[in-house]
Design a protein around this motif. Structure first.
Motif, PDB file in Angstrom:
ATOM      1  N   TRP A  33      27.023  32.683   8.103  1.00 55.36           N
ATOM      2  CA  TRP A  33      26.416  31.359   8.133  1.00 55.36           C
ATOM      3  C   TRP A  33      24.971  31.463   8.619  1.00 55.36           C
ATOM      4  N   ILE A  34      24.801  31.741   9.894  1.00 60.74           N
ATOM      5  CA  ILE A  34      23.446  31.886  10.426  1.00 60.74           C
ATOM      6  C   ILE A  34      23.336  33.341  10.861  1.00 60.74           C
TER       7      ILE A  34
ATOM      8  N   GLN B 286      20.991  35.413  11.595  1.00 65.18           N
ATOM      9  CA  GLN B 286      20.144  35.873  12.697  1.00 65.18           C
ATOM     10  C   GLN B 286      20.858  35.791  14.043  1.00 65.18           C
ATOM     11  N   MET B 287      21.753  34.796  14.153  1.00 62.46           N
ATOM     12  CA  MET B 287      22.420  34.592  15.437  1.00 62.46           C
ATOM     13  C   MET B 287      23.811  35.212  15.448  1.00 62.46           C
TER      14      MET B 287
ATOM     15  N   ILE C 131      26.243  34.207  13.653  1.00 64.08           N
ATOM     16  CA  ILE C 131      27.200  33.108  13.532  1.00 64.08           C
ATOM     17  C   ILE C 131      27.784  33.139  12.126  1.00 64.08           C
TER      18      ILE C 131
ATOM     19  N   PHE D 279      30.871  29.460  17.859  1.00 57.23           N
ATOM     20  CA  PHE D 279      29.899  28.423  17.513  1.00 57.23           C
ATOM     21  C   PHE D 279      30.532  27.401  16.570  1.00 57.23           C
TER      22      PHE D 279
ATOM     23  N   PHE E  74      29.362  35.657  17.610  1.00 59.81           N
ATOM     24  CA  PHE E  74      30.171  34.586  18.179  1.00 59.81           C
ATOM     25  C   PHE E  74      31.629  34.748  17.760  1.00 59.81           C
TER      26      PHE E  74
ATOM     27  N   ARG F  79      15.319  37.356  23.793  1.00 57.31           N
ATOM     28  CA  ARG F  79      15.558  37.590  22.385  1.00 57.31           C
ATOM     29  C   ARG F  79      15.582  36.292  21.588  1.00 57.31           C
TER      30      ARG F  79
ATOM     31  N   PHE G   2      21.257  23.860  21.228  1.00 56.71           N
ATOM     32  CA  PHE G   2      22.078  25.059  21.382  1.00 56.71           C
ATOM     33  C   PHE G   2      21.194  26.284  21.627  1.00 56.71           C
ATOM     34  N   GLU G   3      20.117  26.381  20.855  1.00 58.05           N
ATOM     35  CA  GLU G   3      19.212  27.521  21.011  1.00 58.05           C
ATOM     36  C   GLU G   3      18.524  27.493  22.374  1.00 58.05           C
TER      37      GLU G   3
ATOM     38  N   PRO H 108      20.613  25.958   9.618  1.00 61.23           N
ATOM     39  CA  PRO H 108      19.368  26.094  10.387  1.00 61.23           C
ATOM     40  C   PRO H 108      18.721  27.462  10.256  1.00 61.23           C
ATOM     41  N   GLY H 109      19.344  28.361   9.528  1.00 64.80           N
ATOM     42  CA  GLY H 109      18.815  29.717   9.423  1.00 64.80           C
ATOM     43  C   GLY H 109      17.335  29.795   9.093  1.00 64.80           C
TER      44      GLY H 109
ATOM     45  N   LEU I  52      14.652  29.435  11.749  1.00 65.97           N
ATOM     46  CA  LEU I  52      14.926  30.213  12.951  1.00 65.97           C
ATOM     47  C   LEU I  52      14.062  31.457  13.053  1.00 65.97           C
TER      48      LEU I  52
ATOM     49  N   LEU J  51      13.972  39.277  16.015  1.00 63.23           N
ATOM     50  CA  LEU J  51      15.406  39.122  15.732  1.00 63.23           C
ATOM     51  C   LEU J  51      15.774  39.921  14.505  1.00 63.23           C
TER      52      LEU J  51
END
Lengths: 502, 500
Positions: free
Chosen positions: A73-74, A76-77, A79, A139, A202, B313, B388-389, B461-462, B465, B500
């Motif tokens: 999904w995301i 970079q994080m 997630i 998440f 996550f 980070r 959240f971030e 939201p990628g 980011l 990142l």
């Protein structure tokens, strides 16, 4: 191909269709007024079909996980949209669907003010709930956890009773505020895991392997616990519940009591106890104490109520005390008891709220002093009401008794004193349930009562189905006890005979 | 240095040229529509040219301007938000034929020029010029309307005085910094030999205080609610969004993305706590929507400062996504205020005037709810992911107290945002809004676009980011005042390596 995303997305997609259908048909005629209701029924039937298919699938792996879905999904994080289903989630989704069907059959058709929006919100709540039961990305779990609040807030604030908006605000702020603490815990766990492994993720199963200091795990566990305790509810943070349940429209009351509270219990099992077993066992005495407090306090207040919905709401607090007690008793028996109690409470209290809502629709009052004996006028409704009140009292042979008995058994092994106190709650349960039965159903008919219609056969059939489920849970809980326990933390863990004890 | 090898990011000359064309056009004949069209064209040209530049950046990094990804990103946000604000003001200006206010788009272009110059500046000089151009044009804009003139003038005076005070502090700090370090480079000064290090620290703190004034961090926040209430709604949005982005971008550029110097830690800590709590508590007791938005804007600056204070980070992504979320949601709220204000009177300021909007105008009511939920940080909106971030950055650096404040502030915030939604739902017997209102296609379109951004940004939201922060600043070695050339000064490099 996994059906899990379809299971999650179908209700909200159907909700959008219901909304649009309603908008397109505004003013085209009386017959089309309930088009959004038809769409909802179709959606729920489709969802049931999906769930049947899902239930009949063989388990994916030996660990007890039945189905799995993964989509980044995301990235970079770290997630991902990760959904997994085990016996626990499957049972709770069945419970949700059954109750939602009951809601649709009983009450949502009576909504005439912007019915399309109502059904959209109702179905998106269901999406949030099913997503919560399935998500194994922390998440994503949090996303769904928060997502179900908004439609529920609007349902209460817009379609509720006299003091609805205050109740809705209270509900939202309590749940969201405690959710933020859970968010911090999630982030803390993720960051600790990142420091240890260099991987930002996550994923529930990856995070379960994080090594934690005793203090750290306790703090993280508490963050989760507070959020789930508000939902469950546990006594000092239960104050939103009586208002929200009382003021909500019937549908929202049923969903709140029957399903939303279970997300709290589910979270405690899946995240508190499974992720932090050590911290949970150290915290157990406090949690069990809170459970006892909830049992006694909820039951005591329930005895004092005149408002029928408020009485049921406080009885929920009491019943959920048993769930908390069982979950933290540290044995499989306790956890199985708690799960049975969750299922049985969902069915019986959901049905009681349906009946209370129907009474309010017919008599236009929730005050038991004003309602008077309904038996003569509405024997079917009263019969069902008596049945579920007796189930909630803990009559042997019905689901709630099986759950409470197992919980008491497990508690006795830990602390006989606590078991005795919890058993005292059962006495109070008898008091409030019988008061409810006596004052609403069995009392002499009030003079000058308006003629009312009883439940039609279609609705009785549905209530009958719920009754059968409660009876089966009470008489033969064995399959549910083995089926609905949470699966092991590792997807590949072989069923080596010994399950990981909480 | 300036004459022959100047390095100039393209949006600055484009905006200047557009402003001059507009001036010429006004001198020839006044026409609001033409001025607005010129403004839109200029903004579009600036948007297109945002990543281009004239000249090459000086190799030793002593130029006036810098054009890295952070500058381009913030300039984009500024230009897009001004574009939205021009559309918001369009109808008000055109309809009012009796008072042709060509000055309004003109001042708005000037303000944009100032804000853009702030985010591109690598030296005190263009930064301060930008601050002043922005400040002075804002003063004119605040007082621009002829009705409710007394309030507008009062707000403008307040802004003039407080902005002047803050500029003076800023200028004093800059002078001191130049005095002790001998450099005008836009980095915290380091005292040259022969000066006490505390002098450099005093200079830094003064510059910081000046920036906090502009950023309206508590305890320098008093002007913002008054000014925003007195200004027309689009200008309130300009104050809350464009000016804030510019000053926050400069703050980040000035101190860089790395850890802050130790003497500032305590100050920032206190300011963040005060800002979040102060903003939220003030918002709690407002019954004017614009004032409430001003206070919530203060609180949001506090949340942003948490990310600024937590280098790690997640910091880069958190700042970029939060700026987008704040900008879009705040602009959305003000667009809806503009759309509904004519029917409500008093600029739609009284929250009670919004009663029953769901029943009378469901589309704006729904969009408004989405924007408010985004500001409160509820999924599925971009504000949720942004918060959240922010929490992530704080957890990463273990800012426990700040996180606690964040949670408390968010809960308070939830109350007042929900309260507006509650009022809009409140059916009531007689809806206070007339159901029929004149169609406003541009505002409706803007509302829909912003709502879609908020929702899609929350679901995916990628793309928002990317860590775009300027590279960690190595404090500029002081130029030796006695004349020997410094050994290669390390300025911020143009582009931060993706973290990142």
């Amino acid at each position: 191909m996994s059906l899990l995303p379809a299971l999650v997305v179908l209700p909200v997609a159907g909700g959008v269709i219901a909304w649009l259908a309603d908008r397109l048909h505004v003013g085209t005629g009386v017959r089309m007024r309930s088009i959004s209701w038809f769409v909802s029924v179709v959606v729920l039937v489709l969802e049931t079909v999906l769930l049947v298919v899902e239930s009949l699938r063989p388990a994916l792996q030996a660990g007890g996980w039945r189905d799995h879905f993964f989509l980044p999904w995301i990235a970079q994080m770290g997630i991902a949209v990760r959904l997994d289903m085990d016996g626990l989630s499957l049972s709770l989704i069945w419970l949700s669907l059954l109750l939602c069907l009951a809601c649709v059959m009983f009450s949502t058709r009576q909504v005439t003010v912007s019915a399309g929006v109502f059904h959209f919100l109702f179905l998106s709540t269901l999406t949030g709930i099913i997503g919560t039961f399935l998500a194994t990305d922390l998440f994503l779990f949090f996303f769904f956890w928060e997502l179900m609040l908004v439609p529920m807030f609007v349902l209460i604030a817009q379609w509720g009773h006299e003091d609805r908006q205050r109740a809705a605000m209270k509900f939202f702020i309590f749940t969201q505020g405690s959710g933020l603490l859970m968010l911090l815990s999630i982030l803390g766990l993720v960051i600790i895991h990142y420091r240890q492994t260099g991987v930002l993720t996550f994923d529930y199963f990856a995070l379960a392997t994080t090594g934690l200091s005793p203090l750290g795990s306790m703090l993280l566990m508490l963050g989760f616990f507070v959020a789930f305790a508000v939902k469950l509810p546990v006594v000092p943070v239960h104050v939103w519940l009586p208002d929200a349940h009382t003021q909500a429209p019937t549908t929202a009351s049923v969903v709140l009591a029957g399903i939303l509270l279970k997300t709290g219990g589910y979270g405690m099992i899946r995240f508190d106890i499974m992720l932090f077993p050590d911290a949970a066992s150290r915290f157990a005495p406090v949690a069990m104490g809170l459970g006892i407090a909830g049992i006694l306090y909820g039951a005591w207040l329930s005895c004092e109520q005149d408002d029928i919905k408020r009485l049921i709401a406080y009885s929920s607090v009491s019943h959920m005390g048993f769930v908390l007690l069982g979950l933290f008793s540290g044995s499989w028996t306790g956890m199985q008891g708690a799960i049975i109690q969750m299922l049985a409470h969902g069915l019986s209290t959901g049905a009681l709220f349906l009946i209370a809502g129907s009474i309010q629709d017919r008599v236009h009052s929730r005050d038991m002093r004003m309602i008077g004996g309904l038996w003569a006028a509405m024997p079917r409704l009263s019969g069902a009401g008596v049945f579920f009140a007796v189930a909630s009292l803990g009559m042997p042979g019905l689901g709630n008794f099986a759950g409470e008995f197992l919980v008491l058994l497990a508690t006795w092994r830990v602390s006989p004193a606590m078991a005795v106190m919890a058993a005292a709650g059962l006495v109070l349960a008898a008091v409030y349930s019988l008061r409810l039965v006596n004052r609403v159903f069995l009392a002499p008919t009030r003079p000058g009562a308006q003629p009312v219609t009883d439940f039609p056969a279609r609705q009785m059939a549905l209530l009958g189905g719920i009754m059968v489920a409660v009876i089966v849970l009470g008489l033969y809980p064995r399959p549910f006890m083995t089926f609905a326990v949470p699966s092991a933390l590792s997807m590949t863990a072989a069923a080596s005979g010994e399950r990981r004890a909480p | 240095m300036i004459g022959h090898d100047i390095f100039l990011p393209a949006p600055l000359p484009v905006l200047s040229a557009g402003t001059m064309v507009m001036l010429l056009a006004i001198a020839w004949r006044r026409s609001v529509i033409r001025s607005l069209v010129i403004a839109v064209v200029t903004l579009l040209a600036a948007l297109v040219s945002v990543s281009h530049a004239f000249g090459t950046p000086p190799a030793d990094g002593t130029g006036l301007f810098v054009q890295d990804r952070w500058a381009i990103y913030t300039a984009l946000l500024i230009l897009l938000s001004v574009l939205c604000i021009v559309f918001m003001s369009w109808r008000d200006l055109v309809r009012d034929a009796a008072h042709p206010t060509d000055e309004y788009p003109l001042l708005m272009m000037l303000g944009t020029l100032g804000a853009t110059s702030m985010v591109f500046s690598a030296s005190y000089m263009p930064f301060f010029l930008g601050v002043e151009i922005l400040g002075i044009s804002l003063m004119g804009l605040i007082a621009s309307r002829h009705y409710r003139f007394a309030q507008a003038t009062e707000a403008a005076m307040k802004y003039l005085i407080l902005s002047g005070v803050s500029s003076a502090i800023l200028l004093f700090g800059m002078g001191l910094a130049y005095g002790v370090s001998g450099s005008l480079a836009f980095v915290p000064p380091v005292a040259a030999a022969g000066f006490a290090p505390s002098m450099a620290q005093v200079a830094t703190v003064m510059i910081l205080a000046g920036m906090f004034f502009k950023l309206s961090a508590v305890p320098f926040h008093m002007w913002l609610p008054d000014v925003m209430e007195g200004a027309p709604p689009p200008i309130a949005a300009f104050t809350a969004v464009t000016a804030k982005i510019a000053i926050f971008a400069s703050l980040v550029r000035y101190f860089g993305a790395g850890p802050l110097p130790p003497f500032m830690q305590g100050v920032i800590y206190a300011v963040i706590i005060l800002t979040i709590m102060g903003g939220n508590l003030l918002a709690l007791c407002q019954n004017s929507l614009t004032r409430l938005m001003a206070c919530s804007s203060i609180a949001h600056m506090g949340y942003l400062l948490i990310a600024f204070f937590s280098p790690g980070r997640l910091q880069g992504g958190a700042m970029t996504v939060y700026l987008v979320a704040y900008t879009v949601s705040t602009l959305g709220v003000f667009t809806i205020i503009c759309a509904c204000a004519p029917a409500m009177g008093q600029d739609g300021n009284r929250i009670t005037a919004w009663k029953g909007l769901f029943a009378t105008n469901p589309l704006p009511a729904t969009a408004m709810s989405v924007m408010l939920l985004s500001l409160a940080g509820i999924p599925p909106t971009i504000g949720f992911f942004a918060k959240f971030e922010i929490a992530g950055t704080g957890v990463e650096l273990q800012r426990d107290v700040l996180l606690l404040v964040l949670v408390i502030g968010s809960i308070i915030g939830l109350y007042y945002y929900l309260n507006i939604i509650r009022v809009m739902m409140n059916g009531g017997v007689a809806p206070s809004l007339p159901i029929a209102r004149q169609p406003q296609p541009e505002l409706t379109a803007l509302t829909i676009v912003l709502t879609i951004i908020v929702i899609m940004g929350g679901l995916f939201p990628g793309p928002a980011l990317y860590p775009l922060l300027p590279a960690t600043v190595k404090t500029m070695p002081a130029r030796n005042l006695t004349g020997t050339p410094p050994e290669a000064p390390i300025m911020k490099t143009a582009i931060a390596p993706p973290a990142l």
